[in-house]
Design a protein around this motif. Structure first.
Motif, mmCIF file in Angstrom:
data_model
loop_
_atom_site.group_PDB
_atom_site.id
_atom_site.type_symbol
_atom_site.label_atom_id
_atom_site.label_comp_id
_atom_site.label_asym_id
_atom_site.label_seq_id
_atom_site.Cartn_x
_atom_site.Cartn_y
_atom_site.Cartn_z
ATOM 1 N N UNK A 170 -45.705 -46.027 -92.927
ATOM 2 C CA UNK A 170 -46.476 -46.879 -93.840
ATOM 3 C C UNK A 170 -46.559 -46.175 -95.182
ATOM 4 N N UNK A 171 -46.304 -46.930 -96.252
ATOM 5 C CA UNK A 171 -46.453 -46.400 -97.604
ATOM 6 C C UNK A 171 -47.270 -47.404 -98.397
ATOM 7 N N UNK A 172 -48.151 -46.903 -99.271
ATOM 8 C CA UNK A 172 -49.010 -47.821 -100.003
ATOM 9 C C UNK A 172 -49.508 -47.257 -101.314
ATOM 10 N N UNK A 173 -50.107 -48.146 -102.105
ATOM 11 C CA UNK A 173 -50.720 -47.787 -103.384
ATOM 12 C C UNK A 173 -52.157 -48.280 -103.353
ATOM 13 N N UNK A 174 -53.053 -47.575 -104.075
ATOM 14 C CA UNK A 174 -54.450 -47.978 -104.083
ATOM 15 C C UNK A 174 -55.143 -47.593 -105.380
#
Length: 172
Positions: A67-71
């Motif tokens: 899982x890869x994400x931005x926040x």
């Protein structure tokens, strides 16, 4: 503070029916959450503790078990000592993790932070820094809960910030 408590209670109440679900989760899509927890601001072992609270928006993409994400996040704090208080904190960063169990994500995070510090009688100022940390997120269907540790460093003013935060969120 009252808004945070009411939001957390409402989110927990809405998530209750989802606790019974037993399907394999996907950690893909936009998300919104409320966060709160322990906040410690100091320098070289000294410092003071308080409560931090706020909210975050993010987007994650799951490929297999990765899982890869931005926040992005904004928080406030009650942390204060000798007329110096921690004000709002803005954070922009990313996270990378893996699905350790069908509904559980383990992740590391990092990014940039901008904090405001208030000094009694002198006003406030901001300083930039970096943040890294990690956590565990558990999916309850459309809703999720998480616990994470994060460390922030503000070189310009020689301050460190340690936080242990819990969050409740919804994935859209």
């Amino acid at each position: 503070m009252r808004l945070f408590a009411v939001s957390a209670f409402a989110l927990a109440t809405l998530a209750t029916p989802a606790f019974a679900q037993d399907s394999t989760s996907t950690f893909t899509g936009p998300r919104a959450e409320v966060v709160g927890g322990w906040d410690h601001v100091g320098s070289e072992g000294d410092g003071t503790s308080g409560f931090s609270y706020g909210g975050a928006l993010g987007y994650d993409a799951q490929v297999g078990r990765a899982v890869i994400g931005a926040e992005a996040e904004i928080t406030g704090a009650t942390t204060e000592e000798n007329g110096v208080g921690a004000g709002r904190d803005l954070y922009l960063g990313g996270r990378i993790g893996f699905v350790a169990m069908p509904n559980t994500l383990v992740y590391a995070k990092g990014g940039l932070t901008n904090a405001r510090f208030d000094v009694a009688g002198l006003g406030s100022g901001t300083t930039d820094g970096y943040r890294f940390g990690g956590g565990v997120e558990h999916d309850f269907g459309r809703f999720y809960g998480k616990v994470e540790y994060r460390y922030s460093r503000y070189e310009e003013v020689n301050l460190n910030r340690d936080q242990v935060m819990a969050g409740l969120g919804i994935r859209f």
